[in-house]
Scaffold this active site. Structure first.
Site, PDB file in Angstrom:
ATOM      1  N   HIS A  73       0.928  -1.243   0.410  1.00  0.00           N
ATOM      2  CA  HIS A  73      -0.014   0.006  -0.209  1.00  0.00           C
ATOM      3  C   HIS A  73       0.535   1.419   0.663  1.00  0.00           C
ATOM      4  CE1 HIS A  73      -2.965  -2.794   2.658  1.00  0.00           C
ATOM      5  NE2 HIS A  73      -3.826  -2.796   1.744  1.00  0.00           N
TER       6      HIS A  73
ATOM      7  N   LYS B 123     -16.310  -7.137   5.655  1.00  0.00           N
ATOM      8  CA  LYS B 123     -15.393  -7.454   6.262  1.00  0.00           C
ATOM      9  C   LYS B 123     -15.502  -7.642   8.082  1.00  0.00           C
ATOM     10  CE  LYS B 123     -12.095  -7.576   3.065  1.00  0.00           C
ATOM     11  NZ  LYS B 123     -10.890  -6.846   2.198  1.00  0.00           N
TER      12      LYS B 123
ATOM     13  N   ARG C  14      -2.179  -6.564  -8.277  1.00  0.00           N
ATOM     14  CA  ARG C  14      -1.259  -6.855  -8.360  1.00  0.00           C
ATOM     15  C   ARG C  14      -0.704  -8.349  -8.880  1.00  0.00           C
ATOM     16  NH1 ARG C  14      -3.059  -8.086  -2.621  1.00  0.00           N
ATOM     17  NH2 ARG C  14      -4.714  -7.585  -3.580  1.00  0.00           N
TER      18      ARG C  14
ATOM     19  N   SER D  63      -2.442  -7.745   3.423  1.00  0.00           N
ATOM     20  CA  SER D  63      -2.846  -7.508   4.474  1.00  0.00           C
ATOM     21  C   SER D  63      -3.617  -8.771   5.352  1.00  0.00           C
ATOM     22  CB  SER D  63      -4.075  -6.889   4.860  1.00  0.00           C
ATOM     23  OG  SER D  63      -3.600  -5.291   4.735  1.00  0.00           O
TER      24      SER D  63
END
Ligand code: ADP
Length: 169
Positions: free
Chosen positions: A17, A41, A92, A131
């Protein structure tokens, strides 16, 4: 003045990040990193929204055109609130693409065309970083020093200690 938002969960913020934040700060006049309340989440977040804001502030304090905020709602509404027309997201691998494309197109549609998404492809050294992998490694006492800055590493370890998860390192 071109304002951009970088919305996400950042639970916790990683070097991946941070790399995106540094690069975006060179491209736009002002970048607001916005910790979003994520209904999916929700309760499964390790850190509270306020803790995540503080963590990002700690590691971006040296970048003058970066602000940190939080928002309960849609990214397009937050963007409209602060007058930003660009949303930054990181990519990514091809596995991110479908999800990210869907969010980008939805934001474009819902904002009446005013919010565009700029994708920054990950720097290769951070391509593996997420994460969730940081949390997985830390929960088993593994070394996360290559994934997050030292102050974040400390906070993650403290959090697991607080939660009673034994750290072996
Ligand atoms: P979200 O829950 O919104 O996906 P994350 O905090 O997981 O929030 O990620 C925020 C954004 O940062 C996403 O666009 C994600 O693809 C991107 N990102 C996460 N890790 C990396 C990394 N290592 N390199 C580049 N981009 C990344």
């Amino acid at each position: 003045m071109i304002r951009a938002i970088y919305p996400g969960s950042f639970d916790p913020v990683t070097y991946g990040h941070l790399d995106v934040i540094h690069r975006a700060a060179k491209m736009f006049d002002e970048v607001t990193v916005c910790v979003m309340y994520n209904k999916d989440k929700g309760d499964r977040s390790l850190f509270s929204v306020d803790e995540r804001v503080k963590m990002i502030q700690d590691v971006t304090g040296d970048i003058p055109n970066v602000r940190v905020d939080s928002y309960y709602g849609l990214a397009k509404d937050y963007a409209a609130k602060i007058g930003a027309h660009v949303s930054i997201r990181g990519l990514r691998a091809v596995t991110d693409f479908e999800y990210e494309l869907q969010i980008a197109q939805t934001n474009k549609l819902l904002s009446g065309g005013s919010l565009d998404t700029v994708f920054l492809t990950t720097s290769l050294e951070y391509a593996y970083l997420s994460s969730s992998s940081v949390k997985e490694i830390a929960s088993f006492g593994g070394d996360i020093s290559v994934c997050v800055p030292p102050e974040i590493e400390r906070m993650v370890k403290d959090k697991y200690r607080e939660l009673g998860v034994t750290s072996q390192s």
